[in-house]
Design a protein around this motif. Structure first.
Motif, PDB file in Angstrom:
ATOM      1  N   LEU A 184      52.280  86.273  79.830  1.00  0.00           N
ATOM      2  CA  LEU A 184      53.168  87.280  79.262  1.00  0.00           C
ATOM      3  C   LEU A 184      54.573  87.050  79.822  1.00  0.00           C
ATOM      4  CD1 LEU A 184      53.477  90.025  77.699  1.00  0.00           C
ATOM      5  CD2 LEU A 184      53.055  91.145  79.900  1.00  0.00           C
ATOM      6  N   LEU A 185      55.551  87.047  78.959  1.00  0.00           N
ATOM      7  CA  LEU A 185      56.940  86.805  79.376  1.00  0.00           C
ATOM      8  C   LEU A 185      57.844  87.918  78.864  1.00  0.00           C
ATOM      9  CD1 LEU A 185      57.498  83.039  78.444  1.00  0.00           C
ATOM     10  CD2 LEU A 185      57.262  83.993  80.738  1.00  0.00           C
ATOM     11  N   MET A 186      58.796  88.318  79.701  1.00  0.00           N
ATOM     12  CA  MET A 186      59.813  89.264  79.244  1.00  0.00           C
ATOM     13  C   MET A 186      60.602  88.678  78.068  1.00  0.00           C
ATOM     14  SD  MET A 186      59.618  92.078  80.904  1.00  0.00           S
ATOM     15  CE  MET A 186      61.186  92.854  80.531  1.00  0.00           C
ATOM     16  N   ASP A 187      60.694  87.351  78.040  1.00  0.00           N
ATOM     17  CA  ASP A 187      61.433  86.665  76.964  1.00  0.00           C
ATOM     18  C   ASP A 187      60.881  87.025  75.582  1.00  0.00           C
ATOM     19  OD1 ASP A 187      61.321  85.115  79.484  1.00  0.00           O
ATOM     20  OD2 ASP A 187      62.830  83.896  78.458  1.00  0.00           O
ATOM     21  N   MET A 188      59.612  87.437  75.548  1.00  0.00           N
ATOM     22  CA  MET A 188      59.019  87.788  74.251  1.00  0.00           C
ATOM     23  C   MET A 188      59.735  88.974  73.619  1.00  0.00           C
ATOM     24  SD  MET A 188      55.029  87.218  75.182  1.00  0.00           S
ATOM     25  CE  MET A 188      54.362  85.567  75.432  1.00  0.00           C
ATOM     26  N   GLU A 189      60.375  89.788  74.456  1.00  0.00           N
ATOM     27  CA  GLU A 189      61.128  90.921  73.921  1.00  0.00           C
ATOM     28  C   GLU A 189      62.265  90.460  73.002  1.00  0.00           C
ATOM     29  OE1 GLU A 189      60.678  94.870  76.550  1.00  0.00           O
ATOM     30  OE2 GLU A 189      62.453  93.675  76.932  1.00  0.00           O
ATOM     31  N   LEU A 190      62.734  89.243  73.245  1.00  0.00           N
ATOM     32  CA  LEU A 190      63.820  88.707  72.402  1.00  0.00           C
ATOM     33  C   LEU A 190      63.369  88.510  70.957  1.00  0.00           C
ATOM     34  CD1 LEU A 190      65.210  86.028  74.892  1.00  0.00           C
ATOM     35  CD2 LEU A 190      66.242  88.242  74.331  1.00  0.00           C
ATOM     36  N   LEU A 191      62.052  88.464  70.754  1.00  0.00           N
ATOM     37  CA  LEU A 191      61.522  88.253  69.400  1.00  0.00           C
ATOM     38  C   LEU A 191      61.297  89.568  68.658  1.00  0.00           C
ATOM     39  CD1 LEU A 191      58.882  85.500  70.279  1.00  0.00           C
ATOM     40  CD2 LEU A 191      61.042  85.152  69.078  1.00  0.00           C
ATOM     41  N   ARG A 192      61.553  90.672  69.343  1.00  0.00           N
ATOM     42  CA  ARG A 192      61.271  91.986  68.724  1.00  0.00           C
ATOM     43  C   ARG A 192      61.963  92.113  67.365  1.00  0.00           C
ATOM     44  NH1 ARG A 192      61.951  97.153  72.312  1.00  0.00           N
ATOM     45  NH2 ARG A 192      60.019  96.277  73.082  1.00  0.00           N
ATOM     46  N   GLY A 193      61.171  92.489  66.367  1.00  0.00           N
ATOM     47  CA  GLY A 193      61.726  92.680  65.028  1.00  0.00           C
ATOM     48  C   GLY A 193      61.987  91.382  64.277  1.00  0.00           C
ATOM     49  N   ARG A 194      61.622  90.259  64.880  1.00  0.00           N
ATOM     50  CA  ARG A 194      61.883  88.968  64.243  1.00  0.00           C
ATOM     51  C   ARG A 194      60.611  88.204  63.913  1.00  0.00           C
ATOM     52  NH1 ARG A 194      67.346  87.087  65.887  1.00  0.00           N
ATOM     53  NH2 ARG A 194      68.325  88.884  66.859  1.00  0.00           N
ATOM     54  N   VAL A 195      59.465  88.872  63.995  1.00  0.00           N
ATOM     55  CA  VAL A 195      58.194  88.183  63.747  1.00  0.00           C
ATOM     56  C   VAL A 195      57.362  88.995  62.754  1.00  0.00           C
ATOM     57  CG1 VAL A 195      56.032  87.399  64.794  1.00  0.00           C
ATOM     58  CG2 VAL A 195      58.178  87.139  66.050  1.00  0.00           C
ATOM     59  N   ASP A 196      56.885  88.325  61.722  1.00  0.00           N
ATOM     60  CA  ASP A 196      55.980  88.982  60.769  1.00  0.00           C
ATOM     61  C   ASP A 196      54.529  88.742  61.168  1.00  0.00           C
ATOM     62  OD1 ASP A 196      58.014  89.975  58.835  1.00  0.00           O
ATOM     63  OD2 ASP A 196      58.526  87.855  58.851  1.00  0.00           O
ATOM     64  N   VAL A 197      54.197  87.506  61.500  1.00  0.00           N
ATOM     65  CA  VAL A 197      52.831  87.183  61.913  1.00  0.00           C
ATOM     66  C   VAL A 197      52.886  86.494  63.276  1.00  0.00           C
ATOM     67  CG1 VAL A 197      50.709  85.945  61.339  1.00  0.00           C
ATOM     68  CG2 VAL A 197      52.127  86.895  59.504  1.00  0.00           C
ATOM     69  N   ALA A 198      52.242  87.102  64.271  1.00  0.00           N
ATOM     70  CA  ALA A 198      52.225  86.541  65.626  1.00  0.00           C
ATOM     71  C   ALA A 198      50.843  86.000  65.947  1.00  0.00           C
ATOM     72  CB  ALA A 198      52.619  87.612  66.644  1.00  0.00           C
ATOM     73  N   LEU A 199      50.789  84.780  66.436  1.00  0.00           N
ATOM     74  CA  LEU A 199      49.541  84.155  66.874  1.00  0.00           C
ATOM     75  C   LEU A 199      49.585  84.137  68.395  1.00  0.00           C
ATOM     76  CD1 LEU A 199      49.784  81.104  64.416  1.00  0.00           C
ATOM     77  CD2 LEU A 199      48.849  83.379  63.958  1.00  0.00           C
ATOM     78  N   LEU A 200      48.739  84.964  69.014  1.00  0.00           N
ATOM     79  CA  LEU A 200      48.835  85.155  70.465  1.00  0.00           C
ATOM     80  C   LEU A 200      47.526  84.794  71.164  1.00  0.00           C
ATOM     81  CD1 LEU A 200      50.565  88.674  70.666  1.00  0.00           C
ATOM     82  CD2 LEU A 200      51.659  86.421  70.674  1.00  0.00           C
ATOM     83  N   PRO A 201      47.620  84.077  72.298  1.00  0.00           N
ATOM     84  CA  PRO A 201      46.404  83.798  73.071  1.00  0.00           C
ATOM     85  C   PRO A 201      45.905  85.060  73.751  1.00  0.00           C
ATOM     86  CG  PRO A 201      48.329  83.003  74.273  1.00  0.00           C
ATOM     87  CD  PRO A 201      48.822  83.518  72.933  1.00  0.00           C
ATOM     88  N   ILE A 202      44.580  85.236  73.748  1.00  0.00           N
ATOM     89  CA  ILE A 202      43.991  86.415  74.412  1.00  0.00           C
ATOM     90  C   ILE A 202      42.875  86.013  75.375  1.00  0.00           C
ATOM     91  CG2 ILE A 202      44.500  87.901  72.416  1.00  0.00           C
ATOM     92  CD1 ILE A 202      41.328  87.924  72.022  1.00  0.00           C
ATOM     93  N   GLY A 203      42.674  84.703  75.588  1.00  0.00           N
ATOM     94  CA  GLY A 203      41.483  84.226  76.295  1.00  0.00           C
ATOM     95  C   GLY A 203      41.396  84.567  77.761  1.00  0.00           C
TER      96      GLY A 203
END
Ligand code: ZN
Length: 235
Positions: free
Chosen positions: A155-174
């Motif tokens: 998990l990265l704080m940098d992901m906040e930069l993508l807020r509102g800019r992603v329609d479909v997110a593929l995220l690891p959950i393993g």
């Protein structure tokens, strides 16, 4: 209509509205849960690899050599691909973007380790990253289609930069090798995508997860689409 087909682990095939076929992180021949093998891939235009680990990259070399697809990834990883007989590569680096025939691709930060599978002398580096795509609209298409493949990451704080800019997110959950369900649900909070598809779980025992428990954790923040290998999501 764009179509994302899950082939297990972090491998997705994306057919775009404009007729391109993209393959993310192929891991097929030695993947116990993949629904196809590399030889089953007939037509692919671009192969996007998030890093050089064996569960994301070497099958891409095989497919690219046979099909003539263009590989996309970091500078050093693509230099290694060239050294292995791949004719068409596009070298990029984190933070950089480029407009391809199917749309714009930017390499996003990820936090993960790396060796290049097959690089026995250790001459090449691999910096793990994600891909953010802004697909070109097809005929009669409505709305933007922005896809984020997070790669293998914490998990990265940098992901906040993508807020509102992603329609479909593929995220690891393993968990174990990447963020687990709890952190992935926080990533959803950061990014606020319309749809999230979990990946990088249930391939081997250390990353066994209950995807429906992840969906409950996400709650109403985003639509969670759980795909089994071979299943597809149209958007
Ligand atoms: Zn991995």
């Amino acid at each position: 209509m764009a179509r994302l087909t899950f082939h297990g682990h972090a491998c997705f095939e994306l057919q775009t509205d404009t007729g391109s076929v993209l393959l993310f992180d192929p891991f097929l021949d030695d993947n116990p849960v993949a629904d196809i093998r590399t030889d089953d891939i007939e037509a692919v235009d671009f192969i996007l690899c998030t890093h050089g680990h064996y569960d994301h990259f070497p099958d891409g070399l095989k497919i690219a050599r046979r099909t003539g697809a263009t590989m996309i990834g970091t500078f050093e990883l693509m230099a290694f691909a060239e050294s292995q007989g791949v004719e068409k590569v596009h070298k990029m680096n984190v933070g950089g973007g480029y407009t391809f025939p199917f749309g714009y691709v930017k390499l996003t930060p990820a936090l993960h380790s790396g060796t290049v599978a097959g690089d026995d002398e250790g001459a090449y580096t691999t910096l793990a990253h994600g891909f953010w795509l802004d697909l070109k609209p097809g005929p009669g298409a409505e709305g933007r289609k922005r896809v984020y493949h997070a790669g293998d990451t914490a998990l990265l704080m940098d992901m906040e930069l993508l807020r509102g800019r992603v329609d479909v997110a593929l995220l690891p959950i393993g968990d174990n090798f990447t963020m687990g369900p709890e952190d992935a649900a926080r990533a959803v909070e950061f990014i606020q995508p319309r749809v999230v598809i979990p990946m990088h779980y249930d391939t081997w025992p250390p990353i066994a997860q209950d995807a429906s428990a992840f969906a409950r954790r996400v709650g109403t923040q985003a639509e969670v689409v759980i795909l089994k290998p071979g299943e597809a999501y149209d958007f």
